[in-house]
Design a protein around this motif. Structure first.
Motif, PDB file in Angstrom:
ATOM      1  N   GLY A  78      40.849  30.968  31.113  1.00  0.00           N
ATOM      2  CA  GLY A  78      41.181  30.396  32.416  1.00  0.00           C
ATOM      3  C   GLY A  78      39.948  29.854  33.103  1.00  0.00           C
ATOM      4  O   GLY A  78      39.984  28.796  33.747  1.00  0.00           O
ATOM      5  N   GLY A  79      38.822  30.558  32.947  1.00  0.00           N
ATOM      6  CA  GLY A  79      37.565  30.091  33.533  1.00  0.00           C
ATOM      7  C   GLY A  79      37.111  28.781  32.918  1.00  0.00           C
ATOM      8  O   GLY A  79      36.604  27.903  33.618  1.00  0.00           O
ATOM      9  N   SER A  80      37.305  28.613  31.610  1.00  0.00           N
ATOM     10  CA  SER A  80      36.913  27.350  30.976  1.00  0.00           C
ATOM     11  C   SER A  80      37.821  26.219  31.428  1.00  0.00           C
ATOM     12  O   SER A  80      37.385  25.066  31.540  1.00  0.00           O
ATOM     13  N   THR A  81      39.089  26.527  31.729  1.00  0.00           N
ATOM     14  CA  THR A  81      40.021  25.498  32.203  1.00  0.00           C
ATOM     15  C   THR A  81      39.577  24.932  33.550  1.00  0.00           C
ATOM     16  O   THR A  81      39.549  23.711  33.746  1.00  0.00           O
ATOM     17  N   THR A  82      39.217  25.811  34.492  1.00  0.00           N
ATOM     18  CA  THR A  82      38.758  25.327  35.797  1.00  0.00           C
ATOM     19  C   THR A  82      37.426  24.605  35.665  1.00  0.00           C
ATOM     20  O   THR A  82      37.162  23.636  36.385  1.00  0.00           O
ATOM     21  N   SER A  83      36.576  25.054  34.746  1.00  0.00           N
ATOM     22  CA  SER A  83      35.291  24.382  34.532  1.00  0.00           C
ATOM     23  C   SER A  83      35.497  22.946  34.064  1.00  0.00           C
ATOM     24  O   SER A  83      34.828  22.020  34.524  1.00  0.00           O
ATOM     25  N   ILE A  84      36.445  22.778  33.146  1.00  0.00           N
ATOM     26  CA  ILE A  84      36.672  21.456  32.557  1.00  0.00           C
ATOM     27  C   ILE A  84      37.440  20.541  33.501  1.00  0.00           C
ATOM     28  O   ILE A  84      37.081  19.371  33.680  1.00  0.00           O
ATOM     29  N   LEU A  85      38.472  21.063  34.155  1.00  0.00           N
ATOM     30  CA  LEU A  85      39.359  20.199  34.937  1.00  0.00           C
ATOM     31  C   LEU A  85      38.870  19.934  36.360  1.00  0.00           C
ATOM     32  O   LEU A  85      39.114  18.844  36.905  1.00  0.00           O
ATOM     33  N   ILE A  86      38.222  20.928  36.994  1.00  0.00           N
ATOM     34  CA  ILE A  86      37.785  20.691  38.377  1.00  0.00           C
ATOM     35  C   ILE A  86      36.302  21.010  38.591  1.00  0.00           C
ATOM     36  O   ILE A  86      35.831  21.053  39.718  1.00  0.00           O
ATOM     37  N   ASN A  87      35.576  21.203  37.488  1.00  0.00           N
ATOM     38  CA  ASN A  87      34.131  21.410  37.575  1.00  0.00           C
ATOM     39  C   ASN A  87      33.783  22.600  38.471  1.00  0.00           C
ATOM     40  O   ASN A  87      32.787  22.582  39.198  1.00  0.00           O
ATOM     41  N   THR A  88      34.614  23.651  38.438  1.00  0.00           N
ATOM     42  CA  THR A  88      34.380  24.855  39.226  1.00  0.00           C
ATOM     43  C   THR A  88      34.424  26.065  38.299  1.00  0.00           C
ATOM     44  O   THR A  88      35.494  26.637  38.071  1.00  0.00           O
ATOM     45  N   PRO A  89      33.274  26.463  37.726  1.00  0.00           N
ATOM     46  CA  PRO A  89      33.268  27.615  36.819  1.00  0.00           C
ATOM     47  C   PRO A  89      33.697  28.892  37.534  1.00  0.00           C
ATOM     48  O   PRO A  89      33.275  29.169  38.651  1.00  0.00           O
ATOM     49  N   GLY A  90      34.568  29.665  36.879  1.00  0.00           N
ATOM     50  CA  GLY A  90      34.986  30.933  37.445  1.00  0.00           C
ATOM     51  C   GLY A  90      33.935  32.007  37.257  1.00  0.00           C
ATOM     52  O   GLY A  90      34.019  33.071  37.854  1.00  0.00           O
ATOM     53  N   GLU A  91      32.932  31.743  36.435  1.00  0.00           N
ATOM     54  CA  GLU A  91      31.866  32.692  36.154  1.00  0.00           C
ATOM     55  C   GLU A  91      30.621  31.898  35.788  1.00  0.00           C
ATOM     56  O   GLU A  91      30.692  30.740  35.389  1.00  0.00           O
ATOM     57  N   SER A  92      29.480  32.526  35.940  1.00  0.00           N
ATOM     58  CA  SER A  92      28.225  31.832  35.658  1.00  0.00           C
ATOM     59  C   SER A  92      28.100  31.454  34.189  1.00  0.00           C
ATOM     60  O   SER A  92      27.439  30.474  33.851  1.00  0.00           O
ATOM     61  N   ALA A  93      28.732  32.216  33.292  1.00  0.00           N
ATOM     62  CA  ALA A  93      28.653  31.911  31.865  1.00  0.00           C
ATOM     63  C   ALA A  93      29.418  30.642  31.504  1.00  0.00           C
ATOM     64  O   ALA A  93      29.258  30.110  30.410  1.00  0.00           O
ATOM     65  N   SER A  94      30.281  30.147  32.407  1.00  0.00           N
ATOM     66  CA  SER A  94      31.039  28.920  32.145  1.00  0.00           C
ATOM     67  C   SER A  94      30.357  27.671  32.701  1.00  0.00           C
ATOM     68  O   SER A  94      30.896  26.573  32.581  1.00  0.00           O
ATOM     69  N   VAL A  95      29.187  27.850  33.314  1.00  0.00           N
ATOM     70  CA  VAL A  95      28.481  26.699  33.886  1.00  0.00           C
ATOM     71  C   VAL A  95      28.127  25.699  32.801  1.00  0.00           C
ATOM     72  O   VAL A  95      28.289  24.484  32.970  1.00  0.00           O
ATOM     73  N   ALA A  96      27.621  26.208  31.660  1.00  0.00           N
ATOM     74  CA  ALA A  96      27.239  25.311  30.568  1.00  0.00           C
ATOM     75  C   ALA A  96      28.446  24.533  30.051  1.00  0.00           C
ATOM     76  O   ALA A  96      28.345  23.341  29.728  1.00  0.00           O
ATOM     77  N   THR A  97      29.606  25.182  29.990  1.00  0.00           N
ATOM     78  CA  THR A  97      30.835  24.500  29.565  1.00  0.00           C
ATOM     79  C   THR A  97      31.206  23.395  30.533  1.00  0.00           C
ATOM     80  O   THR A  97      31.660  22.317  30.132  1.00  0.00           O
ATOM     81  N   ALA A  98      31.020  23.650  31.831  1.00  0.00           N
ATOM     82  CA  ALA A  98      31.402  22.674  32.849  1.00  0.00           C
ATOM     83  C   ALA A  98      30.567  21.403  32.768  1.00  0.00           C
ATOM     84  O   ALA A  98      31.060  20.302  33.082  1.00  0.00           O
ATOM     85  N   ILE A  99      29.315  21.506  32.337  1.00  0.00           N
ATOM     86  CA  ILE A  99      28.417  20.347  32.332  1.00  0.00           C
ATOM     87  C   ILE A  99      29.002  19.208  31.511  1.00  0.00           C
ATOM     88  O   ILE A  99      29.084  18.065  31.971  1.00  0.00           O
TER      89      ILE A  99
END
Length: 520
Positions: A78-99
């Motif tokens: 779920g955290g990767s989904t928000t990172s990808i779709l709205i650029n809002t990581p649910g956790e700090s470990a998903s920041v790299a995915t969001a980039i």
């Protein structure tokens, strides 16, 4: 042979998980994890903290931990989904995915980004769980030879190492740890029975329940913190391009470019998760850097414009780290991340103490938990992509309604502990304190570690002194304890390694201090 014994125990665990009722708990856990984890700004630790009160309805811990395994995997994706779709990581470990993931979404490749994240999570989760299967019991057997001084030293290492590397100020981190230690020592002294820090209040004689602290700091404090930043987060997700319901949205080029990052990310994530490094942030950013370097060597640097390798590698490292985190948690009873600390609290709810004796005393529970990681991972892959359109609709619900509902749910969860309004009020006070801590940049994870590990550390410290007749040199005369204490001191200098290396090279450091978030 050890391997045959492990296979036998694991098969027994699968037999328990595949019981229809337990399988239902696994599916429910994945669904709840996805549903809550997809909310902007909410990571696995907060998701598990929110759903922790549900376990009070379980008479048997096995069903609860099967559900928790599903919740974790669901929340992670779920955290990767928000990172990808709205650029809002649910956790700090998903920041790299969001980039790179959000860039892919803006380029009309959201489904490909979500697919490589889902499949990478499955590959990494499966491989790392296999490693956990064969590594955990031997480490547990080795830990069985630890003495009180060793336990004190390794508990100290876990607290100091995580505190040193999370947040942007070591002083703030140590102050947060001190607050946690103070809260953990409230109540009756376990040896003398004398009241400590109760201020004459009878309600505090039993101490403050760790669940109240966790729900207050995470579920209430973190939610208030996230809600306070609503205006700075996107209101709508990136457009999810239309596609037929199938298990993948990757073309041949995507598969060719993703499989190696999945494996490299797994190789990074598992060992970093198993050591007190603060969680998954280190391996995810290392994975991102490695994949970028590999792409440049091949003359194909799309990083910054939506490179699929920048999603595949970090997401695999993120998932692999969780199985690594379970190694010290199950074998030593040491949480090395905020999520692991919440999981440890879940163990304590059922009076189960992780550690060297866990594999002997709670063999069925341990192997069922490990088997449920395989099952939860598979369920997540099967459910994810076909239902992604449904999950995206959650992002369109008005944010004020979402976070108000979370706060109500958190208060109801605390109230279900004992039906006491006093404990709800206590959770709200702790939540407000957590909110201001985040505003002032004080990390939360050290508080949780102090609350959970503080009493254990004190007990082992006092036991060591009793055995040695008050001789404090016992902590440095035993070789293993001395080595661990030296590592603890060195851990204080790890955040300053970039600065030290830069000075040795005679260059200007890019940043003064190495630090990572704490939300995984």
């Amino acid at each position: 042979m050890i391997s045959l014994s492990v296979f036998g125990e694991l098969l027994h665990g699968f037999g328990t998980v595949l019981d229809p009722m337990n399988l239902l708990w696994a599916i429910l856990g994945v669904t709840l994890g996805m549903l809550v984890g997809i909310l902007p700004g909410i990571g696995p630790a907060l998701t598990i903290a929110l759903l922790l009160p549900i376990t009070f309805n379980f008479s048997d811990p096995i069903g609860a931990f099967i559900m928790f395994a599903g919740i974790y995997y669901g929340a992670m994706y779920g955290g990767s989904t928000t990172s990808i779709l709205i650029n809002t990581p649910g956790e700090s470990a998903s920041v790299a995915t969001a980039i790179e993931g959000h860039k892919m979404a803006l380029n009309g490749r959201a489904r490909a980004a979500l697919a490589t994240a889902a499949i990478g999570s499955f590959v990494a989760g499966t491989i790392s769980t296999v490693l956990l299967t064969f590594v955990a019991k031997p480490i547990g057997d080795l830990a069985g030879h630890f003495q009180a001084t060793d336990y004190f030293a390794i508990t100290l290492l876990a607290m100091v190492a995580v505190t040193a590397i999370v947040g942007h100020s070591m002083v703030r981190g140590l102050l947060s740890l001190t607050v946690g230690l103070f809260i953990g020592l409230i109540g009756l002294d376990s040896l003398s029975g004398a009241p400590r820090y109760t201020f004459g209040t009878l309600r505090l004689l039993d101490g403050i329940d760790v669940v109240i602290v966790i729900v207050g700091l995470f579920a209430i404090g973190e939610t208030l913190h996230v809600a306070s930043k609503l205006r700075s987060t996107p209101e709508r997700p990136a457009v999810l391009e239309k596609g037929r319901l199938r298990t993948g949205y990757l073309n041949k080029s995507d598969w060719r470019r993703s499989w190696a990052p999945w494996l490299r990310g797994t190789a990074l994530g598992f060992p970093f998760g198993a050591i007190p490094s603060g969680g998954a942030e280190v391996p995810t950013f290392l994975s991102y850097s490695i994949e970028r370097r590999q792409a440049r060597k091949k003359g194909r640097d799309e990083f910054g414009d939506g490179a699929i390798e920048g999603v595949a590698g970090p997401e695999a490292a993120n998932n692999a780290s969780f199985s690594g985190v379970l190694v010290p948690l199950l074998t030593l009873g040491l949480p090395t991340s905020a999520t692991a600390a919440v999981m440890l609290a879940a163990f304590q709810i059922f009076n189960v103490q992780p550690g060297p004796q866990l594999f002997e005393e709670q063999s069925t529970l341990v192997w069922t938990l490990i088997a449920s990681l395989y099952i939860g991972n598979l369920i997540l892959l099967i459910m994810n992509l076909p239902l992604i359109q449904i999950w995206v609709q959650v992002l369109k619900v008005p944010r004020p309604l979402l976070y108000a509902g979370i706060l109500v749910f958190a208060c109801l969860g605390v109230y279900s502990l004992s039906g006491s309004g006093y404990e709800v009020l206590m959770a709200l006070v702790i939540g407000l304190a957590g909110f201001f801590m985040r505003k002032l940049d004080f990390p939360i994870a050290p508080v949780i570690l102090g609350v959970i590990l503080g009493p254990t550390m004190e007990e082992q410290f006092r036991r060591s002194l009793v055995i040695s007749n008050g001789d404090a040199s016992v902590f440095v005369t035993r070789p293993l304890s001395l080595v661990i204490i030296v590592l603890t001191v060195l851990a204080l200098f790890v955040p300053y390694l970039p600065r030290i290396v830069a000075r040795i090279r005679g260059t200007e450091p890019a940043r003064e201090r190495l630090s990572f978030g704490e939300d995984d």
